[in-house]
Design a protein around this motif. Sequence first.
Motif, PDB file in Angstrom:
ATOM      1  N   VAL A 106       0.963  -1.357  -0.180  1.00  0.00           N
ATOM      2  CA  VAL A 106      -0.125  -0.084   0.038  1.00  0.00           C
ATOM      3  C   VAL A 106       0.621   1.000  -0.440  1.00  0.00           C
ATOM      4  CG1 VAL A 106      -1.538   1.905   0.762  1.00  0.00           C
ATOM      5  CG2 VAL A 106      -1.367  -1.502   0.918  1.00  0.00           C
ATOM      6  N   ILE A 107       0.366   2.330  -1.037  1.00  0.00           N
ATOM      7  CA  ILE A 107       1.694   3.218  -1.243  1.00  0.00           C
ATOM      8  C   ILE A 107       0.895   4.571  -0.941  1.00  0.00           C
ATOM      9  CG2 ILE A 107       2.555   4.465  -2.325  1.00  0.00           C
ATOM     10  CD1 ILE A 107       4.008   2.355  -3.507  1.00  0.00           C
ATOM     11  N   GLU A 108       0.188   4.935   0.067  1.00  0.00           N
ATOM     12  CA  GLU A 108      -0.619   6.713   0.257  1.00  0.00           C
ATOM     13  C   GLU A 108      -1.897   6.893  -0.009  1.00  0.00           C
ATOM     14  OE1 GLU A 108       1.320   9.109  -2.619  1.00  0.00           O
ATOM     15  OE2 GLU A 108       2.520  10.484  -1.253  1.00  0.00           O
ATOM     16  N   ASP A 109      -1.984   5.368   0.436  1.00  0.00           N
ATOM     17  CA  ASP A 109      -4.017   4.544   0.937  1.00  0.00           C
ATOM     18  C   ASP A 109      -3.962   3.511  -0.085  1.00  0.00           C
ATOM     19  OD1 ASP A 109      -3.962   5.621   3.307  1.00  0.00           O
ATOM     20  OD2 ASP A 109      -4.598   8.087   2.671  1.00  0.00           O
ATOM     21  N   THR A 110      -3.811   3.716  -1.402  1.00  0.00           N
ATOM     22  CA  THR A 110      -3.846   2.921  -2.446  1.00  0.00           C
ATOM     23  C   THR A 110      -3.207   1.581  -2.555  1.00  0.00           C
ATOM     24  OG1 THR A 110      -3.698   5.381  -4.225  1.00  0.00           O
ATOM     25  CG2 THR A 110      -3.627   3.265  -5.078  1.00  0.00           C
ATOM     26  N   PRO A 111      -3.971   0.522  -2.793  1.00  0.00           N
ATOM     27  CA  PRO A 111      -3.065  -1.038  -2.851  1.00  0.00           C
ATOM     28  C   PRO A 111      -2.476  -0.821  -4.362  1.00  0.00           C
ATOM     29  CG  PRO A 111      -5.530  -0.537  -3.385  1.00  0.00           C
ATOM     30  CD  PRO A 111      -4.613   0.457  -3.449  1.00  0.00           C
ATOM     31  N   TYR A 112      -0.973  -1.367  -4.380  1.00  0.00           N
ATOM     32  CA  TYR A 112      -0.606  -1.912  -5.503  1.00  0.00           C
ATOM     33  C   TYR A 112      -0.058  -3.429  -5.396  1.00  0.00           C
ATOM     34  CZ  TYR A 112       0.365   2.910  -6.675  1.00  0.00           C
ATOM     35  OH  TYR A 112      -0.080   4.380  -7.151  1.00  0.00           O
ATOM     36  N   MET A 113      -0.264  -4.082  -6.596  1.00  0.00           N
ATOM     37  CA  MET A 113       0.721  -5.114  -6.636  1.00  0.00           C
ATOM     38  C   MET A 113       2.210  -4.724  -7.301  1.00  0.00           C
ATOM     39  SD  MET A 113      -0.554  -8.195  -5.021  1.00  0.00           S
ATOM     40  CE  MET A 113       0.609  -8.923  -6.053  1.00  0.00           C
ATOM     41  N   ILE A 114       3.647  -5.124  -6.883  1.00  0.00           N
ATOM     42  CA  ILE A 114       4.660  -5.221  -7.713  1.00  0.00           C
ATOM     43  C   ILE A 114       4.833  -6.621  -8.711  1.00  0.00           C
ATOM     44  CG2 ILE A 114       6.804  -5.069  -6.956  1.00  0.00           C
ATOM     45  CD1 ILE A 114       6.249  -3.655  -4.230  1.00  0.00           C
ATOM     46  N   MET A 115       4.632  -6.107  -9.721  1.00  0.00           N
ATOM     47  CA  MET A 115       5.342  -7.432 -10.365  1.00  0.00           C
ATOM     48  C   MET A 115       6.546  -7.304 -11.385  1.00  0.00           C
ATOM     49  SD  MET A 115       1.415  -7.317 -12.442  1.00  0.00           S
ATOM     50  CE  MET A 115       1.433  -5.110 -12.952  1.00  0.00           C
ATOM     51  N   LYS A 116       7.433  -8.200 -10.713  1.00  0.00           N
ATOM     52  CA  LYS A 116       9.229  -8.110 -11.364  1.00  0.00           C
ATOM     53  C   LYS A 116       8.939  -8.713 -12.687  1.00  0.00           C
ATOM     54  CE  LYS A 116      10.835  -7.721  -7.008  1.00  0.00           C
ATOM     55  NZ  LYS A 116      12.336  -8.489  -6.990  1.00  0.00           N
ATOM     56  N   LYS A 117       9.223  -7.884 -13.763  1.00  0.00           N
ATOM     57  CA  LYS A 117       8.917  -8.470 -15.454  1.00  0.00           C
ATOM     58  C   LYS A 117      10.592  -8.259 -16.205  1.00  0.00           C
ATOM     59  CE  LYS A 117       4.853  -8.285 -15.696  1.00  0.00           C
ATOM     60  NZ  LYS A 117       3.574 -10.163 -15.347  1.00  0.00           N
ATOM     61  N   SER A 118      10.658  -8.906 -17.363  1.00  0.00           N
ATOM     62  CA  SER A 118      11.871  -9.518 -18.083  1.00  0.00           C
ATOM     63  C   SER A 118      12.528  -7.513 -18.299  1.00  0.00           C
ATOM     64  CB  SER A 118      11.753  -9.879 -19.291  1.00  0.00           C
ATOM     65  OG  SER A 118      11.372  -8.683 -20.040  1.00  0.00           O
ATOM     66  N   THR A 119      11.725  -6.643 -18.230  1.00  0.00           N
ATOM     67  CA  THR A 119      12.354  -5.325 -18.570  1.00  0.00           C
ATOM     68  C   THR A 119      12.379  -4.331 -16.812  1.00  0.00           C
ATOM     69  OG1 THR A 119       9.340  -4.677 -18.639  1.00  0.00           O
ATOM     70  CG2 THR A 119      10.632  -4.913 -20.835  1.00  0.00           C
ATOM     71  N   GLY A 120      11.306  -4.977 -16.374  1.00  0.00           N
ATOM     72  CA  GLY A 120      11.500  -4.500 -15.166  1.00  0.00           C
ATOM     73  C   GLY A 120      10.850  -4.389 -13.572  1.00  0.00           C
ATOM     74  N   THR A 121      10.666  -3.398 -12.551  1.00  0.00           N
ATOM     75  CA  THR A 121       9.846  -4.010 -11.821  1.00  0.00           C
ATOM     76  C   THR A 121       8.807  -2.809 -11.740  1.00  0.00           C
ATOM     77  OG1 THR A 121      11.458  -4.289 -10.306  1.00  0.00           O
ATOM     78  CG2 THR A 121       8.806  -3.898  -9.309  1.00  0.00           C
ATOM     79  N   GLN A 122       7.723  -3.081 -12.143  1.00  0.00           N
ATOM     80  CA  GLN A 122       6.049  -2.557 -12.022  1.00  0.00           C
ATOM     81  C   GLN A 122       5.025  -2.863 -11.167  1.00  0.00           C
ATOM     82  OE1 GLN A 122       4.066  -4.543 -15.917  1.00  0.00           O
ATOM     83  NE2 GLN A 122       5.743  -3.642 -16.783  1.00  0.00           N
TER      84      GLN A 122
END
Length: 395
Positions: free
Chosen positions: A301-317
């Motif tokens: 959670v970043i500043e009251d917003t839910p996020y999923m961290i997704m690691k791809k071949s091009t970087g981290t989304q």
Amino acid sequence: MNIRFLAQSEYFNGLHLKDDIILEKEYEQGPFTNLPKVRYYLYYLEENVRKEVMPYSDKVDIFNITDCQNESEYLYFTEYIDMHDGTYSFGIIRYNITDHTHTKIISLKDNINLYPNNKQIKIFILDDANLIIQRALPKVSENGKLKEFFDFSLILFNFIKNKQLVIQDENLVRNGIEFILPYNEKSCIMKTGYSVFQNNRHANLTKEEAAVESLFVLNIQQFISDLQLDQPNLVMNAVDQSYYDTTVINAKIIENFLIYSKFNYEDNDENIIFYDIETKEIYTCINKTTTGEYLLKNATVIEDTPYMIMKKSTGTQFFNLISNEIDATYPEEFDVRFVNNNTVISTSVEKPIFGKEYPVVCIHKFPHKKTILQERGEYIGSVSSDRETSYIFLK
């Protein structure tokens, strides 16, 4: 945003208790062949000082103790005393992590040889006077292939008045308490029913044998009052329920979100569910490829917003579950390791023109990719004392 680097650390394996205080444990051979002796240490990060808790007291992790009070002043552990008659007395100690006073709140005399394979006890500290003792004994599945702790009995114990009450609620007795997570001063999250994801339980239990899994948001004092009424069916409204073909794998709390993973055997997928405890809004992310605790670690959670961290071949989304959009992508040279509110901590490798390459830790302010602070050293781990302060351990 406050960043503290703690260098020359050999390892970090601590549990954050409160403010800048970390609990660390060290195990050693004791008088028991089935359970090791344990030492407790409090690591005060601001002072960079590590102190052992009651060094002359013999301790063992025979019971699973959960403090259900948020930001508690206390550490609870079990010390043992040899009664010299073949038995041991086990005392639950309440230790104040601020003024270092302590008191014994309950003593239990038991056969140490039953643990950990033939008996399990979970203790849930509800408030300054009441706790639940849950005893679990092994039960063999119908196919004879699974032996697990599925036979429950529970007691509500007031350790100030020295009074106990056998809990009659059918859900608690039938399914047991899996875990309780503290939320705020008044409330906690309780899960009843064991997950069938662990130990291949889904394949070895019939549907009739499996537990109904329920997640509740409880007012602690109301829960204690309801238990004291000695009713067979407590009225508790579940946030979510699972049964057999769907099962909850794990859960955590960040800010006002209860975040849990739920696996569906029929669809062979896992849902990461963000439940806003205050607004009761639900946000879900479905994953078809990765299953287990690893996926839950990437929920934040970043500043009251839910996020999923997704690691791809091009970087981290960073995928925003409210807008269903990628709010930031960090290039693959930045390995994202830790997130504390809007602070992103990553590791990278510096490659100078002359000399050897060396590891560095980089600090970013989300959603920007630019490194605003960098420290040379090998990253070991991080912990946050609040949403504004992060401590980073370097080797």
